[in-house]
Design a protein around this motif. Structure first.
Motif, PDB file in Angstrom:
ATOM      1  N   ALA A  21       0.841  -1.198   0.000  1.00 40.92           N
ATOM      2  CA  ALA A  21       0.000   0.000   0.000  1.00 40.92           C
ATOM      3  C   ALA A  21       0.877   1.251   0.000  1.00 40.92           C
ATOM      4  CB  ALA A  21      -0.922  -0.009   1.207  1.00 40.92           C
ATOM      5  N   GLY A  22       1.989   1.196   0.749  1.00 40.58           N
ATOM      6  CA  GLY A  22       2.908   2.326   0.765  1.00 40.58           C
ATOM      7  C   GLY A  22       3.518   2.582  -0.601  1.00 40.58           C
ATOM      8  N   ARG A  23       3.890   1.511  -1.310  1.00 43.98           N
ATOM      9  CA  ARG A  23       4.441   1.669  -2.668  1.00 43.98           C
ATOM     10  C   ARG A  23       3.399   2.297  -3.604  1.00 43.98           C
ATOM     11  NH1 ARG A  23       8.803  -1.876  -3.610  1.00 43.98           N
ATOM     12  NH2 ARG A  23       8.813  -0.933  -5.697  1.00 43.98           N
ATOM     13  N   ARG A  24       2.175   1.862  -3.467  1.00 40.46           N
ATOM     14  CA  ARG A  24       1.103   2.433  -4.310  1.00 40.46           C
ATOM     15  C   ARG A  24       0.815   3.882  -3.918  1.00 40.46           C
ATOM     16  NH1 ARG A  24      -3.157  -2.122  -3.177  1.00 40.46           N
ATOM     17  NH2 ARG A  24      -4.615  -0.629  -4.121  1.00 40.46           N
ATOM     18  N   PHE A  25       0.902   4.176  -2.636  1.00 39.43           N
ATOM     19  CA  PHE A  25       0.708   5.550  -2.153  1.00 39.43           C
ATOM     20  C   PHE A  25       1.769   6.467  -2.767  1.00 39.43           C
ATOM     21  CE2 PHE A  25       1.817   8.919   0.841  1.00 39.43           C
ATOM     22  CZ  PHE A  25       0.587   9.478   1.139  1.00 39.43           C
ATOM     23  N   LEU A  26       3.010   6.000  -2.801  1.00 39.82           N
ATOM     24  CA  LEU A  26       4.096   6.815  -3.344  1.00 39.82           C
ATOM     25  C   LEU A  26       3.899   7.133  -4.818  1.00 39.82           C
ATOM     26  CD1 LEU A  26       7.050   4.960  -1.588  1.00 39.82           C
ATOM     27  CD2 LEU A  26       6.292   7.300  -1.112  1.00 39.82           C
ATOM     28  N   ALA A  27       3.170   6.271  -5.523  1.00 34.74           N
ATOM     29  CA  ALA A  27       2.958   6.461  -6.965  1.00 34.74           C
ATOM     30  C   ALA A  27       1.754   7.362  -7.273  1.00 34.74           C
ATOM     31  CB  ALA A  27       2.766   5.101  -7.639  1.00 34.74           C
ATOM     32  N   LEU A  28       1.019   7.767  -6.244  1.00 33.64           N
ATOM     33  CA  LEU A  28      -0.154   8.604  -6.478  1.00 33.64           C
ATOM     34  C   LEU A  28       0.256   9.984  -6.982  1.00 33.64           C
ATOM     35  CD1 LEU A  28      -2.331   7.872  -3.299  1.00 33.64           C
ATOM     36  CD2 LEU A  28      -2.772   7.089  -5.627  1.00 33.64           C
ATOM     37  N   PRO A  29      -0.490  10.524  -7.948  1.00 35.23           N
ATOM     38  CA  PRO A  29      -0.241  11.919  -8.346  1.00 35.23           C
ATOM     39  C   PRO A  29      -0.717  12.852  -7.219  1.00 35.23           C
ATOM     40  CG  PRO A  29      -2.184  11.054  -9.453  1.00 35.23           C
ATOM     41  CD  PRO A  29      -1.570   9.907  -8.720  1.00 35.23           C
ATOM     42  N   GLN A  30       0.027  13.906  -6.977  1.00 37.29           N
ATOM     43  CA  GLN A  30      -0.312  14.846  -5.900  1.00 37.29           C
ATOM     44  C   GLN A  30      -0.604  14.072  -4.609  1.00 37.29           C
ATOM     45  OE1 GLN A  30      -3.613  17.070  -7.634  1.00 37.29           O
ATOM     46  NE2 GLN A  30      -2.212  18.670  -8.334  1.00 37.29           N
ATOM     47  N   ARG A  31       0.443  13.485  -4.076  1.00 37.59           N
ATOM     48  CA  ARG A  31       0.292  12.607  -2.910  1.00 37.59           C
ATOM     49  C   ARG A  31      -0.417  13.309  -1.760  1.00 37.59           C
ATOM     50  NH1 ARG A  31       5.862  10.537  -3.479  1.00 37.59           N
ATOM     51  NH2 ARG A  31       6.447  11.984  -1.839  1.00 37.59           N
ATOM     52  N   PRO A  32      -1.353  12.600  -1.090  1.00 39.75           N
ATOM     53  CA  PRO A  32      -1.987  13.143   0.112  1.00 39.75           C
ATOM     54  C   PRO A  32      -0.931  13.451   1.173  1.00 39.75           C
ATOM     55  CG  PRO A  32      -3.179  11.232  -0.695  1.00 39.75           C
ATOM     56  CD  PRO A  32      -1.911  11.297  -1.476  1.00 39.75           C
TER      57      PRO A  32
ATOM     58  N   ARG B  91       9.641  11.504   4.599  1.00 44.28           N
ATOM     59  CA  ARG B  91       9.697  11.699   6.043  1.00 44.28           C
ATOM     60  C   ARG B  91       8.305  11.629   6.661  1.00 44.28           C
ATOM     61  NH1 ARG B  91      12.088  17.448   6.316  1.00 44.28           N
ATOM     62  NH2 ARG B  91      10.499  17.598   4.671  1.00 44.28           N
ATOM     63  N   VAL B  92       8.240  10.946   7.794  1.00 46.56           N
ATOM     64  CA  VAL B  92       7.010  10.866   8.591  1.00 46.56           C
ATOM     65  C   VAL B  92       7.295  11.530   9.941  1.00 46.56           C
ATOM     66  CG1 VAL B  92       5.344   9.307   9.693  1.00 46.56           C
ATOM     67  CG2 VAL B  92       6.341   8.682   7.471  1.00 46.56           C
ATOM     68  N   PRO B  93       6.564  12.565  10.327  1.00 42.63           N
ATOM     69  CA  PRO B  93       5.328  13.097   9.727  1.00 42.63           C
ATOM     70  C   PRO B  93       5.530  14.311   8.820  1.00 42.63           C
ATOM     71  CG  PRO B  93       5.604  14.038  11.889  1.00 42.63           C
ATOM     72  CD  PRO B  93       6.811  13.145  11.661  1.00 42.63           C
ATOM     73  N   GLU B  94       6.780  14.724   8.557  1.00 45.67           N
ATOM     74  CA  GLU B  94       7.004  15.978   7.835  1.00 45.67           C
ATOM     75  C   GLU B  94       6.396  15.954   6.423  1.00 45.67           C
ATOM     76  OE1 GLU B  94      10.123  15.556  10.972  1.00 45.67           O
ATOM     77  OE2 GLU B  94       9.302  14.254   9.396  1.00 45.67           O
ATOM     78  N   ASP B  95       6.574  14.829   5.716  1.00 43.36           N
ATOM     79  CA  ASP B  95       6.048  14.735   4.351  1.00 43.36           C
ATOM     80  C   ASP B  95       4.674  14.065   4.303  1.00 43.36           C
ATOM     81  OD1 ASP B  95       8.425  15.874   3.376  1.00 43.36           O
ATOM     82  OD2 ASP B  95       9.398  13.912   3.348  1.00 43.36           O
ATOM     83  N   VAL B  96       4.436  13.120   5.186  1.00 42.55           N
ATOM     84  CA  VAL B  96       3.122  12.478   5.288  1.00 42.55           C
ATOM     85  C   VAL B  96       2.894  12.076   6.742  1.00 42.55           C
ATOM     86  CG1 VAL B  96       4.085  10.217   4.633  1.00 42.55           C
ATOM     87  CG2 VAL B  96       1.624  10.614   4.453  1.00 42.55           C
ATOM     88  N   ALA B  97       1.760  12.468   7.281  1.00 39.89           N
ATOM     89  CA  ALA B  97       1.390  12.099   8.650  1.00 39.89           C
ATOM     90  C   ALA B  97       0.644  10.775   8.628  1.00 39.89           C
ATOM     91  CB  ALA B  97       0.522  13.186   9.279  1.00 39.89           C
TER      92      ALA B  97
ATOM     93  N   LEU C  24      -1.372   9.462  21.042  1.00 38.53           N
ATOM     94  CA  LEU C  24      -0.745  10.412  20.130  1.00 38.53           C
ATOM     95  C   LEU C  24       0.768  10.352  20.251  1.00 38.53           C
ATOM     96  CD1 LEU C  24      -3.176  13.401  20.790  1.00 38.53           C
ATOM     97  CD2 LEU C  24      -3.398  11.525  19.144  1.00 38.53           C
ATOM     98  N   ARG C  25       1.412  10.050  19.115  1.00 36.22           N
ATOM     99  CA  ARG C  25       2.869   9.966  19.071  1.00 36.22           C
ATOM    100  C   ARG C  25       3.388  10.761  17.860  1.00 36.22           C
ATOM    101  NH1 ARG C  25       1.685   4.097  20.152  1.00 36.22           N
ATOM    102  NH2 ARG C  25       1.957   3.761  22.391  1.00 36.22           N
ATOM    103  N   ARG C  26       4.626  10.545  17.481  1.00 35.01           N
ATOM    104  CA  ARG C  26       5.260  11.393  16.473  1.00 35.01           C
ATOM    105  C   ARG C  26       4.703  11.211  15.074  1.00 35.01           C
ATOM    106  NH1 ARG C  26      11.551  12.054  16.142  1.00 35.01           N
ATOM    107  NH2 ARG C  26      10.731  13.263  14.381  1.00 35.01           N
ATOM    108  N   SER C  27       4.187  10.026  14.739  1.00 32.05           N
ATOM    109  CA  SER C  27       3.827   9.765  13.337  1.00 32.05           C
ATOM    110  C   SER C  27       2.717  10.679  12.819  1.00 32.05           C
ATOM    111  CB  SER C  27       3.426   8.306  13.140  1.00 32.05           C
ATOM    112  OG  SER C  27       2.167   8.047  13.716  1.00 32.05           O
ATOM    113  N   CYS C  28       1.896  11.217  13.729  1.00 27.99           N
ATOM    114  CA  CYS C  28       0.815  12.110  13.272  1.00 27.99           C
ATOM    115  C   CYS C  28       1.226  13.568  13.313  1.00 27.99           C
ATOM    116  CB  CYS C  28      -0.445  11.902  14.114  1.00 27.99           C
ATOM    117  SG  CYS C  28      -0.321  12.562  15.800  1.00 27.99           S
TER     118      CYS C  28
END
Length: 347
Positions: free
Chosen positions: A239-250, A274-280, A335-339
């Motif tokens: 799912a992460g690999r497919r997420f990375l291929a999305l146009p205009q990533r969430p 980077r998590v959470p800087e680029d994606v939470a 609540l931790r760092r990933s969000c």
């Protein structure tokens, strides 16, 4: 040369309760009280004499005979979709401990995400005349437990709490808790929040997906993108690999299990995202491994111990004819760092 056993040797005599009573100098009733933990109390000195006699003679109670006499095997069955899952392993452990405290043993079946294997386990439990079954079904809507019901075997559905059912169901508040997690991501400023959704069997919407959809609609956010994958680390990685291929990533993603989130984090790390800087990232379950990922996972923690206790009480502490009920347990956002939260705390 193969040595064959001496078949002419006399078999070892069966030690009976009378033998134990004779050696301990007590009645057979007292031996029964010690072995079964009641119903009458026995003085510590007498109990010690009985236990010494049991050890000396190698006495083993006839559990099958006792089950016929009292109408109870004191054995419970449990089926989980995948015992390798940290969440289901933790849930099974909690149920087993709660049952053991009440004098019950438990048989565990791993359905391996297969409805056919799940059905075989249930038939096996019927044949073994268990007193009750805890079922974490691969079906997310009305699993078939008619064979159990027809044999008078009490059934409790676990991790299942969204629909009215003719039998007991116990589970977390999937919809409301998931909505809160997505709203928390939006509170960090995210407006494009994707969903990584585990594959489910059945034609109804998973409660976690419903909560995600409700949150987006309630916040007036655009419809998010959904990536569907198995409920495991490999599925999360893909799912992460497919997420990375999305146009205009969430910029944020809600993931329906910690196990999937572990695989997703690996895919992000390999890509230098980077998590959470680029994606939470926010996940669901609250398993122990969520605390030890990097970064540590923000997660919806299910009250596993409380649900396990309630499930065992539903089988052991109630009559077979008691009306069925659904018990829905509130969850906790951890609540931790990933969000994007800077410190580890609960709220």
């Amino acid at each position: 040369m193969v040595l064959m056993p001496d078949l002419s040797a006399s078999p070892r005599p069966v030690v009976t309760r009378k033998d134990v009573a004779r050696l301990a100098g007590v009645s057979t009733a007292v031996v029964s009280y010690v072995v079964n933990g009641g119903p009458k109390n026995v003085s510590p000195a007498t109990e010690e004499k009985v236990r010494q006699a049991i050890a000396a003679l190698g006495y083993r109670p006839n559990i099958a005979a006792r089950a016929l006499k009292v109408g109870s095997s004191q054995i419970l069955g449990m089926v989980v979709p995948k015992i390798s899952s940290p969440f289901f392993a933790g849930l099974a452990k909690a149920v087993e401990q709660a049952a053991e405290e009440r004098g019950f043993a438990m048989l565990l079946g791993d359905s391996r995400d297969s409805l056919a294997v799940e059905s075989r386990h249930l038939r096996n439990f019927v044949d073994r005349q268990v007193d009750g079954v805890f079922l974490c079904s691969v079906v997310n809507h009305r699993p078939d437990v008619s064979e159990l019901d027809g044999r008078g075997i009490k059934t409790v559905l676990l991790n299942f709490s969204e629909y009215p059912l003719p039998f007991d169901a116990i589970g977390p508040e999937f919809v409301g808790s998931s909505r809160q997690a997505v709203e928390h991501l939006a509170g960090h400023g995210h407006r494009d929040i994707a969903l990584v959704q585990g594959l489910v069997t059945g034609n109804t919407l998973d409660g976690r997906e419903q909560g995600w959809r409700d949150a987006l609609e309630g916040l007036g956010l655009p419809e998010g993108r959904v990536i569907r994958c198995p409920f495991d680390r490999a599925g999360g990685y893909e799912a992460g690999r497919r997420f990375l291929a999305l146009p205009q990533r969430p910029t944020a993603v809600f993931i329906t299990s910690d196990e999937q989130a572990v695989g997703f984090l690996r895919a992000m790390h390999e890509a230098g995202v980077r998590v959470p800087e680029d994606v939470a990232v926010f996940s669901f379950d609250g398993s122990e491994e969520a605390e030890f990922t990097w970064p540590p996972l923000s997660t919806v923690r299910q009250p596993v111990q409380e649900m396990a206790e309630a499930a065992v009480r539903a089988i052991i502490g109630s009559g077979r004819d008691d009306p069925a009920r659904i018990q829905v347990f509130p969850c906790e956002l951890v609540l931790r760092r990933s969000c994007g939260c800077g410190t580890t705390h609960s709220g």
